[in-house]
Design a protein around this motif. Structure first.
Motif, mmCIF file in Angstrom:
data_model
loop_
_atom_site.group_PDB
_atom_site.id
_atom_site.type_symbol
_atom_site.label_atom_id
_atom_site.label_comp_id
_atom_site.label_asym_id
_atom_site.label_seq_id
_atom_site.Cartn_x
_atom_site.Cartn_y
_atom_site.Cartn_z
ATOM 1 N N GLY A 60 7.616 -4.887 -1.927
ATOM 2 C CA GLY A 60 6.426 -5.071 -2.436
ATOM 3 C C GLY A 60 6.275 -6.281 -3.332
ATOM 4 N N ASP A 61 5.260 -6.920 -3.899
ATOM 5 C CA ASP A 61 5.098 -8.107 -4.619
ATOM 6 C C ASP A 61 5.821 -7.805 -5.966
ATOM 7 N N SER A 62 5.894 -6.765 -6.600
ATOM 8 C CA SER A 62 6.467 -6.576 -7.905
ATOM 9 C C SER A 62 7.725 -6.636 -7.779
ATOM 10 N N THR A 63 8.452 -5.784 -6.674
ATOM 11 C CA THR A 63 9.824 -5.837 -6.305
ATOM 12 C C THR A 63 10.559 -6.995 -5.910
ATOM 13 N N PHE A 64 9.569 -7.870 -5.202
ATOM 14 C CA PHE A 64 9.918 -9.077 -4.518
ATOM 15 C C PHE A 64 10.277 -10.094 -5.950
ATOM 16 N N ILE A 65 9.321 -9.867 -6.842
ATOM 17 C CA ILE A 65 9.674 -10.619 -8.104
ATOM 18 C C ILE A 65 10.966 -10.155 -9.098
ATOM 19 N N LEU A 106 9.019 -15.821 6.004
ATOM 20 C CA LEU A 106 8.346 -15.006 5.009
ATOM 21 C C LEU A 106 6.964 -14.549 5.558
ATOM 22 N N ILE A 107 6.603 -13.407 5.713
ATOM 23 C CA ILE A 107 5.121 -13.125 5.882
ATOM 24 C C ILE A 107 4.515 -12.192 4.752
ATOM 25 N N ILE A 108 3.675 -12.679 4.113
ATOM 26 C CA ILE A 108 2.933 -11.961 3.089
ATOM 27 C C ILE A 108 1.687 -11.272 3.622
ATOM 28 N N THR A 109 1.610 -9.955 3.563
ATOM 29 C CA THR A 109 0.459 -9.229 3.983
ATOM 30 C C THR A 109 -0.449 -8.939 2.707
ATOM 31 N N ARG A 110 -1.321 -9.359 2.656
ATOM 32 C CA ARG A 110 -2.110 -9.347 1.337
ATOM 33 C C ARG A 110 -3.361 -8.847 1.196
ATOM 34 N N ARG A 111 -3.476 -7.562 0.525
ATOM 35 C CA ARG A 111 -4.742 -6.823 0.255
ATOM 36 C C ARG A 111 -4.504 -5.965 -0.924
ATOM 37 N N PRO A 112 -5.297 -5.972 -1.843
ATOM 38 C CA PRO A 112 -5.125 -5.329 -3.088
ATOM 39 C C PRO A 112 -4.869 -3.572 -2.919
ATOM 40 N N CYS A 113 -4.246 -2.992 -3.724
ATOM 41 C CA CYS A 113 -4.117 -1.525 -3.787
ATOM 42 C C CYS A 113 -5.330 -0.703 -3.676
ATOM 43 N N ALA A 114 -5.832 0.053 -2.700
ATOM 44 C CA ALA A 114 -7.212 0.625 -2.596
ATOM 45 C C ALA A 114 -7.458 1.591 -3.860
ATOM 46 N N VAL A 146 6.594 -9.561 2.620
ATOM 47 C CA VAL A 146 6.253 -8.874 1.121
ATOM 48 C C VAL A 146 4.753 -8.217 1.369
ATOM 49 N N LEU A 147 4.926 -7.090 1.184
ATOM 50 C CA LEU A 147 3.564 -6.070 1.061
ATOM 51 C C LEU A 147 2.722 -6.472 -0.211
ATOM 52 N N ASP A 148 1.995 -7.546 -0.301
ATOM 53 C CA ASP A 148 1.274 -8.086 -1.585
ATOM 54 C C ASP A 148 0.182 -7.046 -1.706
#
Lengths: 190, 574
Positions: free
Chosen positions: B409-414, B504-512, B435-437
């Motif tokens: 996830g984005d937070s875990t990646f950071i 690095l693939i960023i799959t980007r869509r905000p949490c529903a 990265v599941l952003d």
């Protein structure tokens, strides 16, 4: 003497708000109160349970099998899952709404039939209502929790005004009207 | 005024009343609400740190600067923050410094069941353990007095049932803390060998002073009942034991659990006929008792694993059980699932379809390990997906190139994924990291993080540019894709798996579940067109069922993400 209430349901159904309302009612009546809830992983559409205990002095915040005086079940399968926590002769107030768990959705299991009858056959005092319909009637499907509080309020010693005050303390002002309506519909159940 | 508060809220209230100035934390169940509540007090500077090590170091720096400082974390977070802790034990403090660590016996929301008390012993700092919300507030305040009086970091040990239970707390006023002046003191704060050696002597002397204090500490208390049974206990185990045994036992409840008293324990033991130590997880109090020459009933009798309870203790000691009604019908389990509309779902569907090895990580997306998606192969700790994939690819010597990915996830990646990505670039494996952003720290209940552009108070903040970051560490192939577009997501993942370079693939869509996310109307099934092929069921959406022999969509759950429409080959879902 300590009395024990369990609130069970599916993550996202608003069980935490219900426990907060009950907690505020009990606090206003001068009881020692402890409540326990679990956050995190289990909230993601999983089975959720909140314990409420009150009396002169409460120690453990958790309730175990055979210790609950009252179970408030937000969903039928969850009523069945936790009925063993009820004391002999205890009461269970249940919403007859059915929410399929993933094993049922994927076909690995079947949603059990006749839950209300089976729980009644255990010798429990069962109050089964369609809280989802009443909540929709009040104006929002999200008010299932408050409908159930209305039902429960009738069988307690605390006056309606005490419950309404707790509701006002726990619900944001912009949705208080629909919640009061939901509470009244629940309370009108005979 | 008395209020019902979560243990975590009460800790936050204690911080406020103690005049704490600086709080830095990384979220982690069951500790998260402490810092969330703190962020509502404008008198306290609060922030989300990228990880627990940074949080602890911020708090140490603030303490050296004279502030009363604090950081909170879950048990495994203290593993990350252990490095600064062990040396902060040597430097001691200027303003008081307290670390809250919340253990998770029973693993309600954790990957292991470690007992954080060992850290206090190993790092030689004071540790206090409250058993309800009232004590959470009082012990938090006392921890600052202890920290400043004994020149030590103090660990406040919590557990799930203390952090997430509510009980009554009396609110008091805040007493502001004077940060005083800062004076350079290399002998105290520069821990190189010449200065650290005398500090170790100070640490041992401090422990001796704390031991003496433990004999009179007001938070070590005795409750007398029958002296046939004596129970030494602490934290939530005390509450279980009191309820289970009532006045059929006497209790020595330890509030200061490192170091522990000696005389107080021996005196108590001498006044009871049979001595029990009741503690969840490891045998920390029992071992201390055995060092004192006592022989209590402990872990040979009580379990090492999971939570204790009143029923467990009563049955073990008195053989008494509550009667309960028995419900014999089969009740299917209800495991947690990815929410309807979750942007992780599409990624895991594609990964399962491709049949790749998936090195997983910590977050909501760990649910990608369960049926029907069941895509994840491994989950160890924060960041291990990225570094673990590199190791896995080394082990398989290229066999899995193009057939393995990491998801994080984005937070875990950071938090700790970026260091693993640097390693992939530097030590050159052809690894594919996704990265599941979803623009939030999700599982812990929606906290902002350095990648989403908002600070703890929801104000605009500098956001990490993940694409530029990947380029900067040497990853040349960086792709961004919308995970709700299944065809495009599959195409991008296939291309990057086939590429002969790390990507690095960023799959980007905000949490529903984010309030800022606008949902589409629920989709509906055209029953005439539905052929009951169950293709839509493969994505494991909790809103879809087949109870009527045709697919059915629950309009109270559906957020119109459109994944099931893409799955349907008969144009039956709109």
């Amino acid at each position: 003497m300590t009395r024990s209430i369990m609130i069970v349901g599916v993550g996202g159904q608003g069980t935490l708000l219900a426990s907060r309302i009950i907690g505020n009612v009990l606090l206003s009546q001068g009881y020692d109160v402890k409540m326990s809830e679990v956050h995190g992983m289990s909230q993601r559409g999983g089975s959720v349970v909140t314990y409420v205990k009150y009396g002169d002095e409460v120690f453990s915040p958790v309730i175990e099998k055979g210790q609950a005086d009252l179970i408030i079940a937000f969903e039928a399968l969850e009523a069945a899952r936790y009925v063993e926590y009820l004391k002999k002769g205890g009461r269970i107030v249940m919403n007859t709404q059915e929410i399929e768990p993933m094993p049922v959705i994927t076909g690995a299991a079947e949603y059990p039939a006749n839950i209300v009858e089976n729980i009644r056959a255990c010798g429990c005092d069962v109050v089964a209502i369609d809280a989802l319909s009443l909540a929709k009637e009040a104006g929002t499907a999200r008010a299932v929790n408050v409908v159930l509080m209305g039902v429960v309020s009738k069988s307690t010693d605390f006056g309606e005004d005490v419950w309404i005050k707790a509701l006002e303390e726990c619900v944001p002002p912009k949705v208080i009207d629909v919640n009061k309506k939901a509470f009244a519909l629940g309370r009108s159940i005979e | 005024m008395s209020k019902l508060m979560l243990g975590n809220q009460a800790v936050a209230r204690g911080l406020y009343e103690a005049g704490v100035d600086v709080v830095s934390s990384y979220p982690g169940t069951p500790s998260t609400e402490i810092t969330e509540v703190v962020s509502k007090y404008d008198e306290i500077h609060s922030e989300w740190a990228p990880n627990e090590k940074v949080a602890a170091e911020v708090a140490i720096g603030a303490s050296i600067g004279g502030a009363r400082s604090f950081c909170a974390m879950k048990h495994v977070g203290l593993n990350v923050a252990a490095d600064p802790l062990f040396t902060a034990s040597y430097t001691g403090v200027n303003g008081g410094f307290v670390i809250a660590v919340a253990d998770d016996p029973g693993m309600h929301s954790s990957q292991n069941e470690q007992d954080s008390r060992h850290y206090a012993i190993a790092s030689k700092v004071a540790m206090v353990e409250p058993s309800d919300s009232g004590e959470c507030k009082e012990f938090t305040k006392m921890a600052y007095d202890l920290s400043e009086k004994f020149d030590t970091p103090v660990i406040l040990r919590l557990s799930t049932r203390v952090s997430h239970s509510q009980s009554i707390v009396e609110e008091c006023d805040r007493i502001p803390h004077d940060i005083g002046t800062y004076e350079k003191n290399a002998q105290k704060y520069v821990m190189m060998p010449a200065y650290a050696k005398p500090k170790h002597i100070m640490v041992e002397e401090r422990t001796q002073k704390l031991r003496e204090y433990a004999e009179v500490c007001p938070f070590n208390k005795i409750v007398w009942g029958s002296t046939d049974i004596g129970v030494i206990t602490s934290g939530i185990s005390y509450q279980y034991a009191r309820e289970a045994l009532g006045d059929r036992a006497s209790y020595l409840k330890l509030g200061l659990i490192n170091p522990m008293p000696e005389k107080l324990i021996k005196d108590f033991a001498s006044k009871v006929k049979k001595l029990y130590v009741i503690e969840e997880l490891d045998d920390v109090i029992e071992t201390h008792c055995r060092k004192l020459g006592l022989d209590p009933v402990g872990k040979d009798f009580f379990k090492w694993i999971g939570e204790y309870s009143q029923s467990y203790i009563r049955e073990k000691i008195f053989g008494e059980k509550d009667e309960y009604v028995s419900y014999s019908e089969n009740v299917p389990v209800r495991p947690p699932v990815m929410c309807a509309g979750c942007p992780h779902r599409g990624v895991f569907y594609v990964l399962k379809k491709l049949g790749v090895m998936v090195s997983g990580d910590i977050g909501c997306y760990t649910l990608g390990a369960v049926a029907p998606l069941a895509a994840i192969d491994t989950t160890v700790c924060m960041g291990a997906s990225v570094s673990g994939l590199h190791g896995f690819n080394l082990a398989r010597k290229g066999e899995y190139e193009g057939k393995a990915v990491a998801v994080i996830g984005d937070s875990t990646f950071i938090h700790s994924g970026i260091t693993g990505l640097i390693n992939i670039a530097y030590n050159a494996t052809n690894s594919t990291v996704i990265v599941l952003d979803n623009s939030i720290t999700g599982m812990t209940g929606h906290q902002n993080n350095p990648a989403n552009g908002f600070n703890i108070k929801g104000e605009p903040a500098t956001a990490v540019d993940l694409e530029a970051l990947a380029h900067a560490v040497g990853i040349e192939r960086v792709r961004v894709v919308d995970p709700n577009d299944l065809a495009e997501t599959e195409k991008v993942i296939r291309e990057e798996l086939e590429a002969k370079a790390p990507s690095l693939i960023i799959t980007r869509r905000p949490c529903a579940l984010l309030k800022s996310v606008k949902h589409n109307p629920p989709v509906k099934v055209d029953a005439d067109k539905c052929r009951s092929c169950k293709a839509c069921m493969k994505i494991g959406c909790p809103a879809i069922s087949m109870s009527t022999k045709k697919a059915k969509i629950d309009d109270t759950l559906c957020v119109g993400c459109g994944l099931c429409e893409q799955m349907c080959r008969f144009d039956a879902i709109h």
